[in-house]
Design a protein around this motif. Structure first.
Motif, PDB file in Angstrom:
ATOM      1  N   PHE A   1      44.179  46.255  14.851  1.00  0.00           N
ATOM      2  CA  PHE A   1      45.465  46.549  15.483  1.00  0.00           C
ATOM      3  C   PHE A   1      46.404  47.196  14.465  1.00  0.00           C
ATOM      4  CE2 PHE A   1      43.712  43.546  18.446  1.00  0.00           C
ATOM      5  CZ  PHE A   1      44.176  43.990  19.675  1.00  0.00           C
ATOM      6  N   GLU A   2      47.006  48.307  14.863  1.00  0.00           N
ATOM      7  CA  GLU A   2      47.866  49.071  13.957  1.00  0.00           C
ATOM      8  C   GLU A   2      49.323  48.645  14.020  1.00  0.00           C
ATOM      9  OE1 GLU A   2      47.165  53.003  15.317  1.00  0.00           O
ATOM     10  OE2 GLU A   2      45.068  53.073  14.633  1.00  0.00           O
ATOM     11  N   ASP A   3      49.752  48.166  15.164  1.00  0.00           N
ATOM     12  CA  ASP A   3      51.158  47.785  15.354  1.00  0.00           C
ATOM     13  C   ASP A   3      51.208  46.374  15.935  1.00  0.00           C
ATOM     14  OD1 ASP A   3      53.894  47.765  15.633  1.00  0.00           O
ATOM     15  OD2 ASP A   3      53.885  48.896  17.519  1.00  0.00           O
ATOM     16  N   VAL A   4      51.693  45.430  15.152  1.00  0.00           N
ATOM     17  CA  VAL A   4      51.740  44.027  15.577  1.00  0.00           C
ATOM     18  C   VAL A   4      53.162  43.493  15.399  1.00  0.00           C
ATOM     19  CG1 VAL A   4      50.899  41.687  15.172  1.00  0.00           C
ATOM     20  CG2 VAL A   4      49.335  43.642  14.928  1.00  0.00           C
ATOM     21  N   GLU A   5      53.704  42.927  16.465  1.00  0.00           N
ATOM     22  CA  GLU A   5      55.004  42.273  16.410  1.00  0.00           C
ATOM     23  C   GLU A   5      54.840  40.836  16.883  1.00  0.00           C
ATOM     24  OE1 GLU A   5      57.673  43.478  15.088  1.00  0.00           O
ATOM     25  OE2 GLU A   5      56.881  45.502  14.801  1.00  0.00           O
ATOM     26  N   ALA A   6      55.644  39.961  16.336  1.00  0.00           N
ATOM     27  CA  ALA A   6      55.586  38.553  16.739  1.00  0.00           C
ATOM     28  C   ALA A   6      56.948  37.914  16.570  1.00  0.00           C
ATOM     29  CB  ALA A   6      54.542  37.793  15.903  1.00  0.00           C
ATOM     30  N   GLY A   7      57.283  37.031  17.469  1.00  0.00           N
ATOM     31  CA  GLY A   7      58.558  36.329  17.390  1.00  0.00           C
ATOM     32  C   GLY A   7      58.458  34.971  18.044  1.00  0.00           C
ATOM     33  N   PHE A   8      59.380  34.085  17.698  1.00  0.00           N
ATOM     34  CA  PHE A   8      59.405  32.751  18.286  1.00  0.00           C
ATOM     35  C   PHE A   8      60.170  32.772  19.605  1.00  0.00           C
ATOM     36  CE2 PHE A   8      58.849  31.493  13.753  1.00  0.00           C
ATOM     37  CZ  PHE A   8      57.662  30.783  13.910  1.00  0.00           C
ATOM     38  N   THR A   9      59.656  32.023  20.575  1.00  0.00           N
ATOM     39  CA  THR A   9      60.283  31.920  21.896  1.00  0.00           C
ATOM     40  C   THR A   9      60.429  30.439  22.254  1.00  0.00           C
ATOM     41  OG1 THR A   9      59.277  34.010  22.597  1.00  0.00           O
ATOM     42  CG2 THR A   9      60.080  32.549  24.326  1.00  0.00           C
ATOM     43  N   PRO A  10      61.577  30.038  22.800  1.00  0.00           N
ATOM     44  CA  PRO A  10      61.800  28.615  23.122  1.00  0.00           C
ATOM     45  C   PRO A  10      61.165  28.187  24.435  1.00  0.00           C
ATOM     46  CG  PRO A  10      63.760  29.868  23.642  1.00  0.00           C
ATOM     47  CD  PRO A  10      62.808  30.839  22.995  1.00  0.00           C
ATOM     48  N   PHE A  11      59.838  28.253  24.520  1.00  0.00           N
ATOM     49  CA  PHE A  11      59.141  27.741  25.697  1.00  0.00           C
ATOM     50  C   PHE A  11      59.301  26.227  25.758  1.00  0.00           C
ATOM     51  CE2 PHE A  11      56.271  31.435  24.589  1.00  0.00           C
ATOM     52  CZ  PHE A  11      56.669  32.238  25.649  1.00  0.00           C
ATOM     53  N   LYS A  12      59.258  25.683  26.969  1.00  0.00           N
ATOM     54  CA  LYS A  12      59.294  24.220  27.075  1.00  0.00           C
ATOM     55  C   LYS A  12      57.988  23.627  26.545  1.00  0.00           C
ATOM     56  CE  LYS A  12      58.711  20.322  30.035  1.00  0.00           C
ATOM     57  NZ  LYS A  12      58.137  19.858  31.306  1.00  0.00           N
ATOM     58  N   GLU A  13      56.864  24.179  26.987  1.00  0.00           N
ATOM     59  CA  GLU A  13      55.568  23.706  26.537  1.00  0.00           C
ATOM     60  C   GLU A  13      55.106  24.501  25.324  1.00  0.00           C
ATOM     61  OE1 GLU A  13      54.331  21.065  27.754  1.00  0.00           O
ATOM     62  OE2 GLU A  13      55.522  20.875  29.584  1.00  0.00           O
ATOM     63  N   PHE A  14      54.119  23.976  24.634  1.00  0.00           N
ATOM     64  CA  PHE A  14      53.543  24.673  23.503  1.00  0.00           C
ATOM     65  C   PHE A  14      52.592  25.739  24.044  1.00  0.00           C
ATOM     66  CE2 PHE A  14      50.226  25.254  20.300  1.00  0.00           C
ATOM     67  CZ  PHE A  14      50.996  25.535  19.188  1.00  0.00           C
ATOM     68  N   LYS A  15      53.028  26.991  24.035  1.00  0.00           N
ATOM     69  CA  LYS A  15      52.203  28.069  24.553  1.00  0.00           C
ATOM     70  C   LYS A  15      52.598  29.384  23.885  1.00  0.00           C
ATOM     71  CE  LYS A  15      55.035  29.616  28.466  1.00  0.00           C
ATOM     72  NZ  LYS A  15      55.037  29.918  29.920  1.00  0.00           N
ATOM     73  N   SER A  16      51.777  30.394  24.113  1.00  0.00           N
ATOM     74  CA  SER A  16      52.041  31.718  23.559  1.00  0.00           C
ATOM     75  C   SER A  16      51.654  32.779  24.580  1.00  0.00           C
ATOM     76  CB  SER A  16      51.243  31.933  22.265  1.00  0.00           C
ATOM     77  OG  SER A  16      51.588  30.969  21.301  1.00  0.00           O
ATOM     78  N   CYS A  17      52.334  33.918  24.531  1.00  0.00           N
ATOM     79  CA  CYS A  17      52.038  35.051  25.410  1.00  0.00           C
ATOM     80  C   CYS A  17      51.866  36.297  24.557  1.00  0.00           C
ATOM     81  CB  CYS A  17      53.169  35.274  26.416  1.00  0.00           C
ATOM     82  SG  CYS A  17      53.519  33.861  27.482  1.00  0.00           S
ATOM     83  N   TRP A  18      51.150  37.261  25.076  1.00  0.00           N
ATOM     84  CA  TRP A  18      51.038  38.533  24.366  1.00  0.00           C
ATOM     85  C   TRP A  18      50.978  39.696  25.348  1.00  0.00           C
ATOM     86  CZ3 TRP A  18      47.145  34.770  23.867  1.00  0.00           C
ATOM     87  CH2 TRP A  18      45.975  35.000  24.613  1.00  0.00           C
TER      88      TRP A  18
END
Length: 241
Positions: free
Chosen positions: A33-50
């Motif tokens: 992957f050439e371009d990767v961004e990531a940030g924290f999000t205040p989800f209620k549950e422990f989860k991640s999206c992309w």
């Protein structure tokens, strides 16, 4: 020139966001992957999206991971990238990540935040009729459950006839439907539901969706009044208390 990220001591001090981005970008390169961004999000549950577009991908990561060491973030990034790029079912919890998630430091930091985000919880084990703490102590005295000193038991604000109990194994939070906090419902019913949820806590973190295994069902039936309780739960579901 390489940058060494340190939380304390001599050297560059990186914020949680910096560590997250650096970890995901370094792992992303190994997956092409050439371009990767990531940030924290205040989800209620422990989860991640992309969100992926070609060789670019953006991650929204649960902010419960703030405070994690870079090694833990790298492990998590590798698990997620394997799913994004390879569409695999790789174990999401490495031993190192599991150790962090099950640490007292993680729980002290995040359990209060999880409770704050749980809008349907009464935030008390005391109901109008029954006390969940008393039910837990009764289960413990019978030898049905072990010590759960870090667990938090709550009645829900709204009574649900179908989802009578649920828990967060990660946050050690148990919620029991207030539909059972009634003189019309025998005390062993909510005790049984609480027992079911504590069994999940005792199982610990698990990946995948197989939570009610044959082994779990066998343990569930160790409750002396499980058959009566199941019959009562069916009656509640069909509004016949």
């Amino acid at each position: 020139m390489d940058t060494t990220y340190c939380r304390t001591g001599i050297g560059s001090v990186a914020s949680d966001h910096d560590l997250l981005v650096a970890s995901f970008r370094s792992v992303g390169k190994t997956f092409g992957f050439e371009d990767v961004e990531a940030g924290f999000t205040p989800f209620k549950e422990f989860k991640s999206c992309w969100y992926r577009s070609g060789k670019s991908v953006t991650f929204e990561i649960s902010d419960y991971l703030k405070g994690a060491d870079q090694e833990v973030l790298v492990d998590f990034a590798q698990s997620l990238f394997s799913r994004v790029a390879l569409k695999g079912e790789r174990e999401i919890y490495t031993d190192r990540m599991r150790s962090w998630l099950e640490s007292p430091a993680f729980l002290r930091r995040n359990q209060p935040l999880y409770l704050k985000r749980s809008r349907n919880l009464s935030l008390t084990h005391e109901g109008e009729v029954y006390d969940l703490q008393d039910a837990y102590l009764k289960l413990k005295d019978q030898g049905l459950v072990h010590d759960c000193r870090d667990a938090v038991f709550n009645w829900t604000k709204r009574g649900n006839r179908l989802r009578v109990g649920y828990c967060s194994v990660l946050m050690k939070v148990v919620a029991i439907s207030s539909i059972m906090d009634s003189e019309k419902v025998p005390d062993f019913v909510h005790e049984y539901v609480l027992y079911h949820e504590i069994l999940h806590l005792e199982e610990g973190l698990k990946s995948g969706n197989r939570h009610h295994t044959d082994e779990f069902r066998e343990a569930e039936r160790q409750h002396p009044r499980w058959a009566e309780s199941e019959a009562w739960l069916k009656r509640l579901a069909f509004k016949r208390p």
